[in-house]
Design an enzyme around this catalytic site. Structure first.
Site, mmCIF file in Angstrom:
data_model
loop_
_atom_site.group_PDB
_atom_site.id
_atom_site.type_symbol
_atom_site.label_atom_id
_atom_site.label_comp_id
_atom_site.label_asym_id
_atom_site.label_seq_id
_atom_site.Cartn_x
_atom_site.Cartn_y
_atom_site.Cartn_z
ATOM 1 C CG HIS A 158 -1.941 -1.071 1.229
ATOM 2 N ND1 HIS A 158 -2.825 -1.284 0.181
ATOM 3 C CD2 HIS A 158 -2.217 -2.044 2.141
ATOM 4 C CE1 HIS A 158 -3.590 -2.327 0.460
ATOM 5 N NE2 HIS A 158 -3.238 -2.813 1.637
ATOM 6 C CG ASP A 193 -2.689 -8.444 0.600
ATOM 7 O OD1 ASP A 193 -1.819 -8.706 1.454
ATOM 8 O OD2 ASP A 193 -3.732 -7.817 0.862
ATOM 9 C CG HIS A 195 -6.452 -5.359 1.836
ATOM 10 N ND1 HIS A 195 -5.870 -6.230 2.742
ATOM 11 C CD2 HIS A 195 -7.606 -4.931 2.396
ATOM 12 C CE1 HIS A 195 -6.646 -6.326 3.820
ATOM 13 N NE2 HIS A 195 -7.704 -5.551 3.638
ATOM 14 C CG ASP A 282 -4.589 -10.080 3.475
ATOM 15 O OD1 ASP A 282 -4.265 -10.561 2.378
ATOM 16 O OD2 ASP A 282 -4.412 -8.879 3.775
HETATM 17 ZN ZN ZN Z 1 -3.959 -7.187 2.760
#
Ligand code: ZN
Length: 344
Positions: A158, A193, A195, A282
């Protein structure tokens, strides 16, 4: 396959995390490392400590003022009477083209996208060692290893060129990819991931030498919200070199693998000389973020599919994956599947 890890990555221990306006325990905690190490140990991976790479390879991705901020902000913050024990931003510029502020409070707002990446007295040291682990894994591949795994923590995908956010400070995946460009003409990044890897996307958005592909929970109602949509395809000479696969909440193994199949087809059309996998765990059905529903067995299938269909040299960078009993096993299954696919 070697596992690269450095003990100071344990030190960063942020306390706070804002959820729906409430201050809660930050899930990006050092205990994640112990679970991941259990997985690496179960596979009997050879453990390697990265050397000091300085700032050189990191500065090829992040801006000088951002690196200065990450290294020194805590010291300045502590001089504010009554300031909290860790830095969280409370003001953000609505546009980033104004004057760069001298106040650390304003710099925090400038360089921190959200309240989930607080800076403590140990953050810089852990982030630096995490980046060195990523760099070292890429160095192992640069000198001829077929693949290498970096147990990076804190995670990185991120983080933008001058922006922390989502538990991330230095973009380990992007730093490894950029380092690989010293030898390889083209690099593909595959981010699995839960996200969207918005920092990685942003760093390479206008480039056609690094293809960025991300599978993730649909951001229309999920972090990082503003990025990760299918319409984001790159810009300028990078147009067509960014590909997003937003998946419906609750997508399980078969749906994830179907999207992975399409992602791999695009990657192979690009013919990368080397692959970087941003390995978040995740998307697991039992992860506290509860966004997707990949199973422990599914991680084995994902690892195997990637290795079988993209047979070139590969650097695997740990991204997310939060505390749950299966975290170590999910890592072990992915890497075991990967190695089985690679030897076919
Ligand atoms: Zn993540």
């Amino acid at each position: 396959m070697k596992c690269v890890f450095s003990a100071p990555q344990h030190k960063h221990y942020p306390e706070s995390f804002l959820v729906n306006g409430l201050r809660q325990e930050n899930p990006e905690m050092p205990g994640r490392i112990d679970k991941l190490l259990e997985g690496a140990t179960a596979l009997e991976l050879e453990m390697v400590t990265p050397p000091d790479y300085g700032l050189g390879p990191i500065a090829r991705v992040h801006t000088p003022e951002y690196l200065e901020f990450l290294q020194n902000a805590y010291k300045h913050w502590q001089r504010i009477p009554g300031a909290a024990a860790e830095i969280t931003p409370n003001i953000h510029p609505t546009h980033r083209d104004g004057v760069y502020p001298a106040s650390v409070v304003a710099q925090a707002g400038y360089h921190m996208a959200d309240a989930s990446a607080p800076i403590t007295g140990e953050t810089w040291e852990s982030a630096l060692h995490s980046a060195w682990s990523a760099i070292h894994a890429s160095e192992l591949v640069l000198v001829g290893e077929k693949s290498a795994y970096a147990l990076c923590r804190p995670p990185g995908h991120h983080a933008g060129a001058d922006l922390a956010g989502g538990f991330c400070y230095l973009n380990n995946t992007a730093i490894a990819a950029q380092n690989l460009r010293r030898k390889y003409g083209s690099v593909a990044i595959l981010d699995v991931d839960l996200h969207h890897g918005n920092g990685t996307q942003d760093i390479f958005y206008s480039r056609n030498d690094v293809l960025t592909v991300s599978l993730h929970a649909d951001p229309i109602r999920f972090y990082p919200f503003f990025w990760g949509h299918a319409s984001e395809r790159g810009e300028a000479s990078g147009l067509g070199y960014n590909l997003n696969f937003p998946l419906p909440r609750g997508t399980a193994d078969d749906g994830f693998l179907a999207a992975l199949d399409k992602a791999i087809t695009r990657i192979n059309a690009f013919s990368p000389e080397v692959l970087v996998i941003a390995l978040g765990l995740d998307a697991f059905e039992g992860d506290p973020f509860a966004g997707l529903a990949v199973t422990t067995e599914g991680y084995g299938r994902i690892g195997k599919t990637i290795a079988e269909r993209i047979p070139g040299p590969t650097v695997i960078i740990q991204e997310g994956g939060y505390l749950c009993d299966e975290l170590g096993q999910n890592l072990a299954n992915f890497l075991k599947g990967f190695e089985a696919g690679a030897t076919k």
